[in-house]
Each structure stands twice: as structure tokens, then as C-alpha cells.
Design an enzyme around this catalytic site. Structure first.
Site, PDB file in Angstrom:
ATOM      1  N   PRO A 104       0.774  -1.217   0.000  1.00 38.07           N
ATOM      2  CA  PRO A 104       0.000   0.000   0.000  1.00 38.07           C
ATOM      3  C   PRO A 104       0.817   1.284   0.000  1.00 38.07           C
ATOM      4  CG  PRO A 104      -0.105  -1.148   2.126  1.00 38.07           C
ATOM      5  CD  PRO A 104       1.045  -1.645   1.362  1.00 38.07           C
ATOM      6  N   GLU A 105       0.796   1.978  -1.108  1.00 36.52           N
ATOM      7  CA  GLU A 105       1.168   3.380  -1.145  1.00 36.52           C
ATOM      8  C   GLU A 105      -0.157   4.129  -1.282  1.00 36.52           C
ATOM      9  OE1 GLU A 105       4.565   4.331  -3.647  1.00 36.52           O
ATOM     10  OE2 GLU A 105       5.198   2.251  -3.616  1.00 36.52           O
TER      11      GLU A 105
ATOM     12  N   HIS B 217      -3.683 -14.912   8.956  1.00 40.04           N
ATOM     13  CA  HIS B 217      -3.269 -13.513   9.096  1.00 40.04           C
ATOM     14  C   HIS B 217      -4.443 -12.533   9.117  1.00 40.04           C
ATOM     15  CE1 HIS B 217       0.735 -14.997   8.658  1.00 40.04           C
ATOM     16  NE2 HIS B 217       0.458 -15.501   7.475  1.00 40.04           N
TER      17      HIS B 217
ATOM     18  N   ARG C  77       2.664  -9.486   7.661  1.00 39.96           N
ATOM     19  CA  ARG C  77       3.878  -9.023   8.341  1.00 39.96           C
ATOM     20  C   ARG C  77       3.600  -8.232   9.610  1.00 39.96           C
ATOM     21  NH1 ARG C  77       7.933  -6.734   3.890  1.00 39.96           N
ATOM     22  NH2 ARG C  77       9.356  -6.777   5.646  1.00 39.96           N
TER      23      ARG C  77
ATOM     24  N   ARG D 197      19.616  20.505   1.747  1.00 43.36           N
ATOM     25  CA  ARG D 197      19.541  19.097   2.161  1.00 43.36           C
ATOM     26  C   ARG D 197      20.323  18.214   1.207  1.00 43.36           C
ATOM     27  NH1 ARG D 197      13.916  17.881   5.097  1.00 43.36           N
ATOM     28  NH2 ARG D 197      15.097  15.971   5.422  1.00 43.36           N
TER      29      ARG D 197
END
Length: 271
Positions: free
Chosen positions: A2-3, A91, A110, A152
Site C-alpha cells: 500500500p502506497e 493472518h 507481516r 539538504r
DNA sequence: CCCAAGACCTGGCGGC
DNA sequence: TGCCGCCAGGTCTTGG
């Protein structure tokens, strides 16, 4: 999995099934996610009506009359609408059972995901308060990236994957947006011109919008909340294509590691 | 503040 | 088949 596009696809898939419904019961099979699922979720939630499902960054916010339930899918999480009688797999950690006889089921092998109870002002929670702008907001623009990047030194790919800079961009879409804007992922963020940041901001918006339109990217077994797979994978130009010819110039794509994440790019097209 | 590295987990894959 | 190391969509925490 998931993004932002996958989270948004999930939101759109589940919302019509559960918005306006009342949670009658919660089943926690495995509370040990990134943080333990707090007892307050069990105590405060049922029975409560779900007003709507919102998204902020890669978080989903389930807005109840009594407060907000925050969900994050981590690396491997997914949400599906199921018949609660349907046997839970190894899961399947959480079911929110609704009055209409359906359940929202969280699956996360996970267990990097999270389920937290946020109460009344969710955007002030420490996890959300300091997030950067949404990529589709007016605030997010090339000029914004240019300004924040001055001085940066870290590679631009890590810069745009920092959720305090802009939200929703993960390893896949950072790689793709950098390809489309012709910027090498290793380039120090502070050494990129304003005009190139405009191209990058445009590419981020474009690649995320396209991915949402395609229902996200299917990797492994991701499917949206409505059970349909995502089709954006067919439009990936660099992610997962190390050694294959660049779609633009034909040179073999290179891979390096940045922040312990694989980063694929074309050394000819991206500078 | 900035940045790098480690930590949290399970499962799939390639190599031997 | 079995074991081993490596890899995977994220992000918080720690330490310099």
C-alpha cells in the site's frame, strides 16, 4: 502493497459497503500489530455508527460518532468486505462486524500495520499532526519541494518518500515519478533546480492519479476492497525492471540501494 | 534540525 | 526436499 493509490483504492472499495452502517461487534484475533491494538477500541466502539471512511496520507480514518479509528496497512496489509461467517485465515487479525451482516476484515501477514483509537481530533494525533501536504493539494507544488529541499543532502528519492515532506509516495511511485521527470534518484535533494522540481511535482501528481484510476498496482496478491486487482503494474517503467531495457531509450535499467530500498533508474534518461 | 542505521514481522524465492 | 540468505509496497526509534 500500500502506497497512496492502493490505500485510496481500498478506501473506495470498502466505503460503499460500510458507511452509514453500525458496528455491532469487534473481533480481535491478533492484537500484536506494529503497536498492540488498544483495549479502548473494544470498549469504545460498538455499537457505533460509521459516518464515513477518510484517508490522510497512507492512513485510513474511520469516522464514528464516538471518535476515529485509525488504520495503516504497513507493507502487507489489506482490507476486505467479508461474510463474518467465512473462516478467518492465519493472518486475518481483526473483524469489524456491521449490522448489515458484513464485516470489514484486516489481513496483514507481516503485521507492520496499525489499528489505533484516536478520539475526537484525529489530525492532532502525533502520527498525523506533522505530515506533509497531500500530493493533490494546491500546497504541494514544485516551488514547495524546491523551498524545503534547500541545503539538504540526502538523495531526492528519500526526500520525496519522507511523509513529512509529501504524503503518499512510497518506493514504487517515487521510482516512477523520478523516471518520468528525468531525475536520478541518487541526486542530492538540495542540488535540484526549481524547474526540475516543477517537473517532479507534476510527475508525482500524474503517476499517483494514473495509479488510482487503474485501481492501484497489484504486487503479490493485492486486490482492492472490492476484490478487483489493480492494473497499474502494466504501466511501471522502472520499478521491478532492473536489467530490462529502458522504455524510452533502450539502455538497461540500473539498480542501486537508497535508505535500504531498491532504486531502479535509467542512467541515460535520468540525470 | 539532519541523516543513517536498526528495528519490527512473515513468506516467497533462488541457490546449494 | 531442506536449509539459508536475501528480498518485499512502511515508518518509527535511536544515536551520532
Amino acid at each position: 502493497m500500500p502506497e497512496l493509490p492502493e490505500v485510496e483504492t481500498t478506501r473506495r472499495g470498502i466505503a460503499p459497503h460500510i458507511e452509514g452502517q453500525r458496528v455491532s461487534r469487534i473481533l480481535v484475533r491478533q492484537p500484536r500489530l506494529r503497536w498492540p491494538i488498544p483495549e479502548t477500541v473494544l470498549e469504545r466502539l460498538p455499537p457505533a455508527q460509521l459516518h464515513r471512511v477518510r484517508r490522510r496520507a497512507k492512513y485510513l480514518l474511520l469516522e464514528f460518532e464516538t471518535g476515529h479509528l485509525l488504520m495503516h496497512l504497513g507493507m502487507s496489509g489489506s482490507l476486505h468486505i467479508v461474510d463474518p461467517q467465512h473462516d478467518a485465515g492465519k493472518h486475518d487479525h481483526l473483524d469489524l462486524v456491521f449490522d448489515n451482516g458484513q464485516a470489514l476484515r484486516l489481513t496483514d501477514p507481516r503485521r507492520f500495520g496499525a489499528v489505533l483509537w484516536l478520539g475526537a481530533d484525529p489530525l492532532e494525533h502525533p502520527l498525523l499532526a506533522r505530515l506533509g501536504p497531500e500530493p493533490f493539494s494546491n500546497e504541494f507544488a514544485g516551488s514547495y519541494l524546491y523551498r524545503l529541499s534547500r541545503g539538504r543532502k540526502l538523495p531526492v528519492k528519500q526526500f520525496i518518500m519522507n511523509q513529512h515532506i509529501v504524503t503518499g509516495v512510497g518506493n514504487i511511485y517515487a521510482s516512477e515519478a523520478l523516471f518520468h521527470s528525468g531525475i536520478r534518484p541518487t541526486r542530492p535533494a538540495g542540488k535540484i533546480s526549481a524547474v526540475r522540481y516543477q517537473h517532479l511535482a507534476d510527475a508525482i501528481k500524474e503517476v499517483l492519479a494514473q495509479a488510482i484510476a487503474q485501481g492501484g498496482t497489484t504486487l503479490r496478491d493485492f486486490v482492492g476492497g472490492d476484490g478487483k486487482p489493480g492494473y497499474f503494474q502494466q504501466q511501471l517503467h522502472v520499478y521491478g525492471r532492473t536489467g530490462l531495457p529502458c522504455s524510452r531509450c533502450g539502455h538497461p535499467l540500473q539498480e542501486t540501494r537508497l535508505g535500504n530500498r531498491s532504486s531502479v533508474y535509467c542512467s541515460h534518461c535520468q540525470r
